[in-house]
Design a protein around this motif. Sequence first.
Motif, PDB file in Angstrom:
ATOM      1  N   LEU A  64      40.226 -86.121-111.041  1.00  0.00           N
ATOM      2  CA  LEU A  64      39.122 -86.987-111.037  1.00  0.00           C
ATOM      3  C   LEU A  64      38.612 -87.155-109.515  1.00  0.00           C
ATOM      4  O   LEU A  64      39.321 -87.332-108.585  1.00  0.00           O
ATOM      5  N   THR A  66      35.888 -89.574-107.335  1.00  0.00           N
ATOM      6  CA  THR A  66      35.022 -90.726-107.529  1.00  0.00           C
ATOM      7  C   THR A  66      34.792 -91.099-106.301  1.00  0.00           C
ATOM      8  O   THR A  66      35.115 -91.054-105.098  1.00  0.00           O
ATOM      9  N   GLN A  73      30.278 -93.595-109.162  1.00  0.00           N
ATOM     10  CA  GLN A  73      30.064 -92.121-109.742  1.00  0.00           C
ATOM     11  C   GLN A  73      31.483 -91.541-110.110  1.00  0.00           C
ATOM     12  O   GLN A  73      32.434 -91.507-108.965  1.00  0.00           O
ATOM     13  N   SER A  74      31.672 -91.180-111.205  1.00  0.00           N
ATOM     14  CA  SER A  74      33.020 -90.402-111.478  1.00  0.00           C
ATOM     15  C   SER A  74      32.739 -88.952-112.055  1.00  0.00           C
ATOM     16  O   SER A  74      31.812 -88.794-112.617  1.00  0.00           O
ATOM     17  N   LYS A  76      34.859 -85.677-113.769  1.00  0.00           N
ATOM     18  CA  LYS A  76      36.110 -85.289-114.385  1.00  0.00           C
ATOM     19  C   LYS A  76      36.004 -83.848-113.920  1.00  0.00           C
ATOM     20  O   LYS A  76      35.235 -83.111-113.946  1.00  0.00           O
ATOM     21  N   CYS A  96      32.940 -79.865-112.158  1.00  0.00           N
ATOM     22  CA  CYS A  96      32.860 -81.052-112.735  1.00  0.00           C
ATOM     23  C   CYS A  96      31.982 -81.422-113.499  1.00  0.00           C
ATOM     24  O   CYS A  96      30.767 -80.822-114.068  1.00  0.00           O
ATOM     25  N   ASP A  98      30.003 -85.156-114.513  1.00  0.00           N
ATOM     26  CA  ASP A  98      29.852 -86.644-113.960  1.00  0.00           C
ATOM     27  C   ASP A  98      30.095 -87.457-115.382  1.00  0.00           C
ATOM     28  O   ASP A  98      30.318 -87.286-116.520  1.00  0.00           O
ATOM     29  N   ASN A  99      29.879 -88.838-115.052  1.00  0.00           N
ATOM     30  CA  ASN A  99      30.175 -89.978-116.049  1.00  0.00           C
ATOM     31  C   ASN A  99      28.977 -89.943-116.941  1.00  0.00           C
ATOM     32  O   ASN A  99      28.866 -90.918-117.793  1.00  0.00           O
ATOM     33  N   LYS A 100      27.842 -89.247-116.563  1.00  0.00           N
ATOM     34  CA  LYS A 100      26.753 -89.272-117.576  1.00  0.00           C
ATOM     35  C   LYS A 100      26.783 -87.777-118.227  1.00  0.00           C
ATOM     36  O   LYS A 100      25.706 -87.313-118.882  1.00  0.00           O
TER      37      LYS A 100
END
Length: 137
Positions: A64, A66, A73-74, A76, A96, A98-100
């Motif tokens: 992760l 961040t 914003q994260s 993975k 990666c 992202d969280n969206k």
Amino acid sequence: MKPIKILFLLLVLGLGLQKSSAQPIRFKTSSVSYTDKKSDNTWNEWSDFVDANVLITLDAKKDLITINSAEVQSFKIKAYGEIEDTDEVNIVPFECMDNKFSKCKIFIITKKKENNRMQIYINYNEVKFVYNVYNDN
């Protein structure tokens, strides 16, 4: 003598079973810039850098990255790329999401001939960001 052997065996097994864990790497940002794609698929010029004082954390144990900006914003980490290390630059790439759920590539770049200046690039298909950073560990 037998209790000493058992104690020694337990000690060796206990030490061997301990987990080693990598500490997260923290970066502080000093500024950020961006660019986006034109309608002809070329890139606009990079914007002027603006001050940005946020914390970026790379946690390899959790896969992760961040960015603790106003909106957290994260990212993975889906794959670790091959590190490029030359006399001029060290590039550590990550694929990666992202969280969206948007795919992007993140690069941690150290410019060796510029006094080891570090930057983190976040590259999407239509927009790119670059943060000037320094290690906060």
